[in-house]
Design a protein around this motif. Structure first.
Motif, PDB file in Angstrom:
ATOM      1  N   GLU A  49      12.888  95.403  51.657  1.00  0.00           N
ATOM      2  CA  GLU A  49      13.040  94.433  52.734  1.00  0.00           C
ATOM      3  C   GLU A  49      13.238  93.071  52.088  1.00  0.00           C
ATOM      4  O   GLU A  49      12.464  92.676  51.201  1.00  0.00           O
ATOM      5  N   ASN A  50      14.256  92.372  52.551  1.00  0.00           N
ATOM      6  CA  ASN A  50      14.651  91.110  51.933  1.00  0.00           C
ATOM      7  C   ASN A  50      14.894  91.377  50.445  1.00  0.00           C
ATOM      8  O   ASN A  50      15.684  92.226  50.105  1.00  0.00           O
ATOM      9  N   VAL A  85      13.895  92.412  43.950  1.00  0.00           N
ATOM     10  CA  VAL A  85      15.218  93.024  43.846  1.00  0.00           C
ATOM     11  C   VAL A  85      16.246  91.913  44.025  1.00  0.00           C
ATOM     12  O   VAL A  85      16.244  91.221  45.047  1.00  0.00           O
ATOM     13  N   GLY A  86      17.115  91.765  43.038  1.00  0.00           N
ATOM     14  CA  GLY A  86      18.103  90.699  43.072  1.00  0.00           C
ATOM     15  C   GLY A  86      19.272  91.012  43.991  1.00  0.00           C
ATOM     16  O   GLY A  86      19.431  92.128  44.492  1.00  0.00           O
ATOM     17  N   ASN A  87      20.106  90.015  44.180  1.00  0.00           N
ATOM     18  CA  ASN A  87      21.292  90.171  45.024  1.00  0.00           C
ATOM     19  C   ASN A  87      22.401  90.943  44.315  1.00  0.00           C
ATOM     20  O   ASN A  87      23.458  91.153  44.891  1.00  0.00           O
ATOM     21  N   ASP A  88      22.161  91.361  43.076  1.00  0.00           N
ATOM     22  CA  ASP A  88      23.164  92.125  42.336  1.00  0.00           C
ATOM     23  C   ASP A  88      23.075  93.622  42.599  1.00  0.00           C
ATOM     24  O   ASP A  88      23.871  94.390  42.081  1.00  0.00           O
ATOM     25  N   ARG A  91      22.576  97.829  48.003  1.00  0.00           N
ATOM     26  CA  ARG A  91      21.487  98.429  48.786  1.00  0.00           C
ATOM     27  C   ARG A  91      21.854  99.801  49.341  1.00  0.00           C
ATOM     28  O   ARG A  91      20.987 100.580  49.702  1.00  0.00           O
ATOM     29  N   ASN A  92      23.137 100.125  49.407  1.00  0.00           N
ATOM     30  CA  ASN A  92      23.577 101.431  49.902  1.00  0.00           C
ATOM     31  C   ASN A  92      23.689 102.476  48.797  1.00  0.00           C
ATOM     32  O   ASN A  92      24.014 103.627  49.064  1.00  0.00           O
ATOM     33  N   LYS A  93      23.449 102.074  47.569  1.00  0.00           N
ATOM     34  CA  LYS A  93      23.569 103.008  46.443  1.00  0.00           C
ATOM     35  C   LYS A  93      22.283 103.032  45.627  1.00  0.00           C
ATOM     36  O   LYS A  93      22.287 102.844  44.417  1.00  0.00           O
ATOM     37  N   LEU A 107      19.032 102.075  40.839  1.00  0.00           N
ATOM     38  CA  LEU A 107      19.578 100.997  41.653  1.00  0.00           C
ATOM     39  C   LEU A 107      20.920 100.595  41.066  1.00  0.00           C
ATOM     40  O   LEU A 107      20.973 100.008  39.970  1.00  0.00           O
ATOM     41  N   GLN A 108      21.996 100.945  41.767  1.00  0.00           N
ATOM     42  CA  GLN A 108      23.341 100.643  41.296  1.00  0.00           C
ATOM     43  C   GLN A 108      23.639  99.155  41.499  1.00  0.00           C
ATOM     44  O   GLN A 108      23.286  98.571  42.514  1.00  0.00           O
ATOM     45  N   LYS A 109      24.319  98.565  40.525  1.00  0.00           N
ATOM     46  CA  LYS A 109      24.728  97.173  40.642  1.00  0.00           C
ATOM     47  C   LYS A 109      25.999  97.079  41.475  1.00  0.00           C
ATOM     48  O   LYS A 109      26.801  98.015  41.518  1.00  0.00           O
ATOM     49  N   LEU A 110      26.172  95.954  42.140  1.00  0.00           N
ATOM     50  CA  LEU A 110      27.397  95.702  42.885  1.00  0.00           C
ATOM     51  C   LEU A 110      28.574  95.614  41.916  1.00  0.00           C
ATOM     52  O   LEU A 110      28.433  95.130  40.790  1.00  0.00           O
ATOM     53  N   GLU A 111      29.721  96.067  42.353  1.00  0.00           N
ATOM     54  CA  GLU A 111      30.915  96.031  41.506  1.00  0.00           C
ATOM     55  C   GLU A 111      31.226  94.611  41.038  1.00  0.00           C
ATOM     56  O   GLU A 111      31.655  94.408  39.909  1.00  0.00           O
TER      57      GLU A 111
END
Length: 123
Positions: A49-50, A85-88, A91-93, A107-111
């Motif tokens: 959450e957040n 949890v950072g913004n990198d 959240r869906n992966k 926790l997968q990083k954003l592309e």
């Protein structure tokens, strides 16, 4: 007498332990391994959450008939830990597996934040 609730949602008379944790990072993901012996999958909760990930594990009390108990070192306790949890993180992966008392989170990083190699051309 009422039970006071402490910050992590457990009551003040419950024993709470912080699970031992290893955290790994690769260019594509973070992996966390948390040691939570005695917890079953049904008694494990993971919530993001957040920018906070909360992990709770509850151990059911193991007690044979109390009249037969002569000596005991087993106690009922619970596990609790939070991580920022950072913004990198995508959240869906996020995936979780639980085997032999070890919780593994990936926790997968954003592309957009993954390292990218820039090709160099010769002219």
């Amino acid at each position: 007498m009422s039970e006071a609730t402490i910050t992590n949602g457990y009551t003040s008379n419950e024993r709470v332990m912080v699970p031992l944790t290893d955290i790994y990072e690769t260019p594509d993901q973070y992996s966390l391994k948390l040691e939570m012996p005695g917890v079953t999958r049904e008694n494990l909760d993971i919530v993001i959450e957040n920018n906070e990930m909360e992990i709770k594990g509850r151990i059911d009390e193991f007690r044979p008939e109390k009249k037969d108990l002569k000596y005991s070192e087993f106690t009922q306790y619970n596990y609790y830990r939070t991580f920022s949890v950072g913004n990198d993180i995508d959240r869906n992966k996020i995936s979780a597996t639980f085997e032999n008392g070890v919780l593994t989170l990936v926790l997968q990083k954003l592309e957009a934040v993954k390292p990218r190699k820039i090709p160099v051309t010769v002219q």
